[in-house]
Design a protein around this motif. Structure first.
Motif, PDB file in Angstrom:
ATOM      1  N   ASP A 207      36.305  36.396  51.615  1.00 12.80           N
ATOM      2  CA  ASP A 207      34.913  36.181  52.016  1.00 12.80           C
ATOM      3  C   ASP A 207      34.127  35.435  50.945  1.00 12.80           C
ATOM      4  O   ASP A 207      33.065  34.860  51.224  1.00 12.80           O
ATOM      5  CB  ASP A 207      34.219  37.522  52.294  1.00 12.80           C
ATOM      6  CG  ASP A 207      34.517  38.056  53.692  1.00 12.80           C
ATOM      7  OD1 ASP A 207      35.428  37.515  54.354  1.00 12.80           O
ATOM      8  OD2 ASP A 207      33.858  39.019  54.121  1.00 12.80           O
ATOM      9  N   TYR A 208      34.633  35.461  49.729  1.00 13.24           N
ATOM     10  CA  TYR A 208      33.945  34.829  48.609  1.00 13.24           C
ATOM     11  C   TYR A 208      34.702  33.609  48.093  1.00 13.24           C
ATOM     12  O   TYR A 208      34.382  33.093  47.013  1.00 13.24           O
ATOM     13  CB  TYR A 208      33.763  35.839  47.468  1.00 13.24           C
ATOM     14  CG  TYR A 208      32.736  36.905  47.777  1.00 13.24           C
ATOM     15  CD1 TYR A 208      31.431  36.800  47.304  1.00 13.24           C
ATOM     16  CD2 TYR A 208      33.063  38.009  48.560  1.00 13.24           C
ATOM     17  CE1 TYR A 208      30.483  37.767  47.600  1.00 13.24           C
ATOM     18  CE2 TYR A 208      32.119  38.984  48.857  1.00 13.24           C
ATOM     19  CZ  TYR A 208      30.832  38.857  48.378  1.00 13.24           C
ATOM     20  OH  TYR A 208      29.890  39.819  48.665  1.00 13.24           O
ATOM     21  N   ALA A 209      35.698  33.135  48.860  1.00  9.58           N
ATOM     22  CA  ALA A 209      36.562  32.054  48.372  1.00  9.58           C
ATOM     23  C   ALA A 209      35.767  30.818  47.980  1.00  9.58           C
ATOM     24  O   ALA A 209      35.955  30.261  46.884  1.00  9.58           O
ATOM     25  CB  ALA A 209      37.611  31.704  49.426  1.00  9.58           C
ATOM     26  N   GLN A 210      34.868  30.367  48.849  1.00  7.06           N
ATOM     27  CA  GLN A 210      34.142  29.138  48.549  1.00  7.06           C
ATOM     28  C   GLN A 210      33.196  29.317  47.371  1.00  7.06           C
ATOM     29  O   GLN A 210      33.075  28.426  46.518  1.00  7.06           O
ATOM     30  CB  GLN A 210      33.361  28.671  49.781  1.00  7.06           C
ATOM     31  CG  GLN A 210      32.763  27.280  49.628  1.00  7.06           C
ATOM     32  CD  GLN A 210      33.815  26.212  49.376  1.00  7.06           C
ATOM     33  OE1 GLN A 210      34.812  26.121  50.104  1.00  7.06           O
ATOM     34  NE2 GLN A 210      33.635  25.415  48.328  1.00  7.06           N
ATOM     35  N   GLU A 211      32.536  30.467  47.295  1.00  8.58           N
ATOM     36  CA  GLU A 211      31.637  30.689  46.162  1.00  8.58           C
ATOM     37  C   GLU A 211      32.417  30.809  44.858  1.00  8.58           C
ATOM     38  O   GLU A 211      31.982  30.297  43.818  1.00  8.58           O
ATOM     39  CB  GLU A 211      30.790  31.950  46.381  1.00  8.58           C
ATOM     40  CG  GLU A 211      29.724  32.115  45.309  1.00  8.58           C
ATOM     41  CD  GLU A 211      28.884  33.366  45.469  1.00  8.58           C
ATOM     42  OE1 GLU A 211      28.015  33.609  44.611  1.00  8.58           O
ATOM     43  OE2 GLU A 211      29.097  34.116  46.442  1.00  8.58           O
ATOM     44  N   LEU A 212      33.561  31.464  44.908  1.00  3.73           N
ATOM     45  CA  LEU A 212      34.403  31.548  43.707  1.00  3.73           C
ATOM     46  C   LEU A 212      34.824  30.164  43.247  1.00  3.73           C
ATOM     47  O   LEU A 212      34.931  29.900  42.042  1.00  3.73           O
ATOM     48  CB  LEU A 212      35.633  32.417  43.993  1.00  3.73           C
ATOM     49  CG  LEU A 212      35.383  33.920  44.107  1.00  3.73           C
ATOM     50  CD1 LEU A 212      36.601  34.616  44.709  1.00  3.73           C
ATOM     51  CD2 LEU A 212      35.050  34.526  42.746  1.00  3.73           C
ATOM     52  N   LEU A 213      35.057  29.283  44.202  1.00  3.62           N
ATOM     53  CA  LEU A 213      35.432  27.912  43.870  1.00  3.62           C
ATOM     54  C   LEU A 213      34.236  27.130  43.345  1.00  3.62           C
ATOM     55  O   LEU A 213      34.303  26.507  42.278  1.00  3.62           O
ATOM     56  CB  LEU A 213      36.006  27.225  45.113  1.00  3.62           C
ATOM     57  CG  LEU A 213      36.554  25.818  44.942  1.00  3.62           C
ATOM     58  CD1 LEU A 213      37.739  25.813  43.998  1.00  3.62           C
ATOM     59  CD2 LEU A 213      36.946  25.238  46.297  1.00  3.62           C
ATOM     60  N   ASP A 214      33.129  27.181  44.048  1.00  5.61           N
ATOM     61  CA  ASP A 214      31.942  26.408  43.666  1.00  5.61           C
ATOM     62  C   ASP A 214      31.407  26.823  42.300  1.00  5.61           C
ATOM     63  O   ASP A 214      31.005  25.970  41.491  1.00  5.61           O
ATOM     64  CB  ASP A 214      30.833  26.582  44.711  1.00  5.61           C
ATOM     65  CG  ASP A 214      31.168  25.922  46.041  1.00  5.61           C
ATOM     66  OD1 ASP A 214      32.064  25.061  46.076  1.00  5.61           O
ATOM     67  OD2 ASP A 214      30.528  26.294  47.055  1.00  5.61           O
ATOM     68  N   ASP A 215      31.396  28.128  42.043  1.00 11.34           N
ATOM     69  CA  ASP A 215      30.767  28.619  40.817  1.00 11.34           C
ATOM     70  C   ASP A 215      31.593  28.344  39.563  1.00 11.34           C
ATOM     71  O   ASP A 215      31.108  28.563  38.445  1.00 11.34           O
ATOM     72  CB  ASP A 215      30.467  30.117  40.933  1.00 11.34           C
ATOM     73  CG  ASP A 215      29.231  30.380  41.786  1.00 11.34           C
ATOM     74  OD1 ASP A 215      28.644  29.403  42.286  1.00 11.34           O
ATOM     75  OD2 ASP A 215      28.862  31.560  41.966  1.00 11.34           O
ATOM     76  N   ARG A 578      35.329  38.243  38.716  1.00 10.58           N
ATOM     77  CA  ARG A 578      34.295  37.376  39.291  1.00 10.58           C
ATOM     78  C   ARG A 578      33.947  37.845  40.705  1.00 10.58           C
ATOM     79  O   ARG A 578      32.772  37.903  41.086  1.00 10.58           O
ATOM     80  CB  ARG A 578      34.777  35.923  39.300  1.00 10.58           C
ATOM     81  CG  ARG A 578      35.017  35.337  37.909  1.00 10.58           C
ATOM     82  CD  ARG A 578      35.508  33.893  37.998  1.00 10.58           C
ATOM     83  NE  ARG A 578      34.496  33.058  38.644  1.00 10.58           N
ATOM     84  CZ  ARG A 578      34.772  32.121  39.548  1.00 10.58           C
ATOM     85  NH1 ARG A 578      36.026  31.903  39.943  1.00 10.58           N
ATOM     86  NH2 ARG A 578      33.793  31.407  40.069  1.00 10.58           N
ATOM     87  N   PHE A 579      34.961  38.158  41.486  1.00  9.55           N
ATOM     88  CA  PHE A 579      34.745  38.663  42.848  1.00  9.55           C
ATOM     89  C   PHE A 579      33.942  39.965  42.819  1.00  9.55           C
ATOM     90  O   PHE A 579      32.964  40.126  43.556  1.00  9.55           O
ATOM     91  CB  PHE A 579      36.101  38.870  43.518  1.00  9.55           C
ATOM     92  CG  PHE A 579      36.085  39.797  44.702  1.00  9.55           C
ATOM     93  CD1 PHE A 579      35.434  39.454  45.878  1.00  9.55           C
ATOM     94  CD2 PHE A 579      36.734  41.029  44.648  1.00  9.55           C
ATOM     95  CE1 PHE A 579      35.427  40.316  46.973  1.00  9.55           C
ATOM     96  CE2 PHE A 579      36.736  41.894  45.732  1.00  9.55           C
ATOM     97  CZ  PHE A 579      36.078  41.535  46.899  1.00  9.55           C
ATOM     98  N   ASP A 593      25.498  36.019  38.718  1.00 12.65           N
ATOM     99  CA  ASP A 593      26.521  35.491  39.621  1.00 12.65           C
ATOM    100  C   ASP A 593      27.907  35.542  38.997  1.00 12.65           C
ATOM    101  O   ASP A 593      28.912  35.640  39.704  1.00 12.65           O
ATOM    102  CB  ASP A 593      26.212  34.029  39.978  1.00 12.65           C
ATOM    103  CG  ASP A 593      24.928  33.887  40.778  1.00 12.65           C
ATOM    104  OD1 ASP A 593      24.643  34.778  41.600  1.00 12.65           O
ATOM    105  OD2 ASP A 593      24.216  32.896  40.573  1.00 12.65           O
ATOM    106  N   GLU A 594      27.960  35.426  37.680  1.00 12.22           N
ATOM    107  CA  GLU A 594      29.232  35.371  36.960  1.00 12.22           C
ATOM    108  C   GLU A 594      29.201  36.360  35.802  1.00 12.22           C
ATOM    109  O   GLU A 594      28.183  36.492  35.126  1.00 12.22           O
ATOM    110  CB  GLU A 594      29.489  33.959  36.425  1.00 12.22           C
ATOM    111  CG  GLU A 594      29.781  32.926  37.502  1.00 12.22           C
ATOM    112  CD  GLU A 594      31.159  33.116  38.125  1.00 12.22           C
ATOM    113  OE1 GLU A 594      32.028  33.738  37.499  1.00 12.22           O
ATOM    114  OE2 GLU A 594      31.364  32.629  39.258  1.00 12.22           O
TER     115      GLU A 594
END
Length: 854
Positions: A207-215, A578-579, A593-594
């Motif tokens: 569910d957080y794949a794109q945010e984990l990538l973007d951030d 991070r997740f 966020d991180e």
């Protein structure tokens, strides 16, 4: 002066590391020197080293990690920061359980014994941890909150149970998350995992794949190779889902049943000559069941379970497959394609079904050649003779090809209907056009896929955090009521007899919290990475018994400013942390966020043969082997001086001896400087030549040391102090005590001590009190300030070039004009210019003079 005997003859106390270090460690402990202050008027600095697994005493790899962090934390406090520098233990896990079985003891007893020894060693190394904040993840007061957070995730739909193929390690006797299968083997024991269908618990990290990538773009303080590994693991792919209709048994008539594939290359759809399913696929089993193909399928599936995922996908490995007897219909041209089962396809990619395009994919090509399947040329460059032959073909014409390997799937489409002639390749006009056609005809759609899969957290071993769920035959899976947390591990299992939680009735027998009927507690424990995914937050508020932590505390300290640990955690621990942080943010518990702003991955410590030190190899060097003969400060100095922190280094006894020689030499120099020294203000204008030279060295090396500390380059920071010590040694040898500038002597002595204090804290405390006569702690002393103007030299050295080649070096006044620089340069190379005509002179002030002469 060669040694402490000579020093004693001059009235200088001997450097007795054991006595000094024992003395100051007791004072620090008695005075709670390292207890964290919370002073809102100061900027905060959270320095954290990845906490250890307590499988035994600490080794030199641990010592390097913790010494780096300790030097950062100490220097930050001297720079005026409010510092949080905690430590604890990642105490659950398989090694402790296996050790307990081997030694006929309890995992808890074994773990706490090791923790006690490790803490003793940490204190002996002089690490400035706030021990009042220390905890172990196997403490019920800690793992209670891990259970509580699991329940909150379950309530939000982020925790769930599912039956699916999982990686089963036959040696560890537990499942592994995908991230824990490294190069096809168990990350811990190296065994090849098997695939099993099991009901397991997952966290929805996808569910957080794109945010984990973007951030990752926000993490400017992380090494690029770590971010690259995370990007690759998340594995974002833009492509299309394409619906093939399963044909009836006649192989031609489409049914209503869809088989969906994911591809990044929709432009190759006309080249599909077969479809492939992985052996684990439920659809594959369904298609062959009761048919003549079933025995061969069973044999293939059994053989595939013994091969690692990495080996299955290897390009050089022979492919094995079984026909299912069924076909699918290609949606773009209505052409039937046989459905095969093949061992080179994995369930983890896309939908699990893969369209076979042998003209453009080497594995598909090898498979097609082996089993006599069609190879349809559909893409080639315009200068290829095949393009001229097929450019006007709009209907598929299967050709017999004599290729040795697949073509590179780039170029222009041929035999592709209305799309023939379009430019193909990833993100090409052909991909866009065919994807749009599929969407228009309701048989496909653009989509994004990720390599990342949900985090499988179930473990079938005892020594871990119990999953706080109960299964009731009437109510299904029900969370343990929060007022009944923690679900405690029983301490009376006989692990040597093979007892597990699943066999221990007093643990699993319970009642349903909803209906009150008899029910069964979940006997899986959580992956230990769930414990290490939030421990840095608990350090902010470790004694809170009402919540995992208060928001006020984490708002003060988070994110971690400097995080230090091994590159081996680039995916597992860092991705999970991070997740976890993002989930807690969405729950309103944190605002960041991180979790980690700056990441330092320290290099490995290797033995004399160049092998990484590890307990399993039996080649570790214990810190005691250095501390006992030389002292902890020598060990710390050697660790930080031998190499930049991010580089590997081979352990070298001579480097340790060299560090000890320097620490003794610096000890003597400080004492010598303090002979006839007095605290006061240095007037640089009143200094004689020798004093002025030392003053310049003080400010030059002080600035360099400070800058290198800021960059985390401790080895060059130490080199700067060594240069200053050399300059000070020359000064005390050349100038009698009564003729030295007393204020300068005091400042140089003080600043040598202060700059080495983060690295050699016991040595520095002793000199701070006994030689400099100061009170309090050097740890609370402000970091020295240095003046760039006083660092400037009266003279500089420039290079003299003739036609771009260096022919000489010359010392000139620092403020020399261009004319003076040219004159000095001409004089320095006068002989080489004889008989030549100087055409041009290029002067670069402060650096060089280049003379063009012919």
């Amino acid at each position: 002066m060669a040694d402490n005997t000579d020093a004693a003859e001059r009235g200088i106390p001997a450097y007795d590391a054991q006595a000094i270090e024992t003395k100051w460690q007791k004072i620090w402990e008695d005075t709670d020197l390292y207890k964290t202050d919370t002073d809102p008027s100061k900027p905060k600095k959270y320095v954290l080293e990845m906490f250890p697994y307590p499988s035994g005493d600490l080794h030199m790899g641990h010592a390097r990690n913790y010494t780096i962090g300790d030097a950062m934390a100490r220097q930050a406090r001297m720079r005026g920061y409010d510092v949080l520098h905690p430590m604890g233990f990642d105490a659950f896990g398989l090694p402790a359980e296996n050790a307990a079985i081997k030694h006929h003891t309890q995992a808890a007893k074994w773990t706490y014994q090791n923790i006690a020894q490790a803490v003793k060693t940490m204190k002996r190394m002089g690490f400035s941890y706030d021990y009042d904040r220390m905890f172990n993840t196997c403490d019920p007061e800690y793992y209670k909150w891990g259970q509580w957070m699991f329940i909150q995730m379950w309530k939000r739909g982020l925790a769930y149970r599912a039956t699916s193929p999982v990686n089963w390690c036959p040696t560890c006797k537990t499942v592994l998350a995908n991230e824990q299968v490294v190069d096809g083997r168990c990350w811990r024991c190296g065994s090849v995992p098997e695939k099993r269908n099991l009901s397991q618990w997952y966290l929805k990290i996808t569910d957080y794949a794109q945010e984990l990538l973007d951030d990752l773009d926000k993490l400017t303080g992380w090494p690029e190779n770590v971010k690259a590994q995370q990007r690759n693991w998340i594995g974002r792919s833009e492509g299309a889902e394409i619906d093939f209709r399963l044909a009836d048994v006649d192989g031609k008539t489409p049914t209503d049943r869809k088989v969906t594939v994911f591809t990044t290359r929709a432009d190759t759809l006309f080249g599909v000559s077969f479809m492939v399913l992985p052996p684990e696929s439920d659809l594959a089993e369904e298609l062959v069941k009761g048919t003549e193909y079933e025995p061969a399928y069973r044999e293939l599936r059994a053989a595939t379970e013994k091969v690692s995922a990495v080996d299955r996908q290897g390009s050089d490995r022979e492919k094995h497959g079984v026909f299912t007897g069924r076909y699918v219909i290609n949606p773009i041209n209505g052409r039937p394609a046989p459905v095969w089962v093949a061992d080179y396809v994995l369930m983890d990619y896309g939908t699990g079904a893969v369209m076979g395009v042998p003209c453009g994919d080497q594995r598909d090509f090898d498979f097609a050649k082996k089993y006599g399947l069609d190879i349809i040329p559909i893409i080639c460059e315009k200068d290829d003779p095949l393009y001229e032959e097929l450019k006007d073909e709009h209907e598929i014409r299967v050709r017999s090809v004599d290729w040795d390997k697949a073509m590179v799937a780039e170029g222009y489409l041929v035999q592709s209907g209305e799309f023939t002639g379009l430019k193909g390749g990833k993100h090409s006009e052909a991909v866009d056009a065919i994807t749009a056609w599929l969407k228009e005809h309701d048989c496909g759609r653009p989509t994004v896929q990720y390599r990342l899969r949900d985090w499988l957290i179930s473990r079938q071993r005892y020594w871990g955090n119990p999953i706080p769920m109960i299964h009731c035959d009437h109510c299904g899976d029900v969370p343990v009521p929060e007022d009944q947390l923690p679900v405690r591990l029983p301490e009376d299992l006989d692990l040597g007899a093979g007892d597990t939680l699943a066999e221990y009735a007093p643990f699993y027998e319970t009642t349903c919290p909803k209906c009150g009927r008899p029910a069964k507690r979940i006997t899986d424990t959580m992956d230990t990475f769930t414990c290490s995914s939030w421990y840095y937050l608990r350090y902010c508020d470790p004694h809170n018994d009402e919540a995992p932590f208060s928001k006020e505390a984490v708002d003060r300290w988070m994110p971690v400013d400097n995080y230090i640990g091994g590159i081996e955690h680039a995916i597992l621990h860092l991705l999970y942390s991070r997740f976890w942080t993002k989930v807690l943010r969405d729950m309103g518990m944190v605002d960041v966020d991180e979790p980690f702003t700056n990441l330092l991955c320290q290099g490995m410590v290797k033995d004399a043969n160049g092998d990484t030190m590890s307990k399993s190899k039996g080649n570790v060097v214990p810190p005691s082997s250095v501390i006992e003969p030389y002292g902890a400060d020598t060990m710390r100095l050697a660790i930080l001086f031998v190499a930049p922190p991010e580089k590997d280094f081979d352990w070298d006894e001579e480097a340790v001896a060299g560090a000890n020689r320097f620490i003794k030499r610096a000890w003597r120099v400080v004492w010598q400087l303090c002979d006839n020294a007095a605290k006061g203000t240095v007037d640089p204008k009143s200094l004689d030549a020798k004093s002025a030279e030392l003053n310049r060295a003080l400010h030059q090396m002080g600035i360099k040391c400070t800058n290198d500390f800021d960059r985390g380059q401790f080895n060059t920071a130490i080199s700067a102090v060594m240069e200053l010590t050399n300059a000070a040694s020359k000064y005390v040898n050349d100038v009698p005590a009564e003729k030295r500038d007393s204020a300068l002597s005091w400042h140089v002595a003080h600043d040598i001590v202060a700059m080495l204090a983060p690295i050699c804290p016991h040595w520095a405390e002793e000199l701070f009190h006994e030689a400099l006569g100061l009170e309090g702690s050097v740890y609370n002393e402000p970091w020295p300030e240095f003046d760039p103007d006083q660092a400037k030299s009266d003279t500089i050295q420039i290079a003299v070039q003739i036609k771009g080649k260096v022919r000489a070096h010359v010392d000139v006044a620092a403020d020399a004009s261009k004319e003076e620089l040219e004159a000095a340069a001409r004089e320095a190379v006068a002989e080489q210019l004889e008989g030549k005509d100087v055409k041009k002179v290029i002067v670069v002030p402060g650096r060089l003079v280049n003379i063009v002469a012919i």
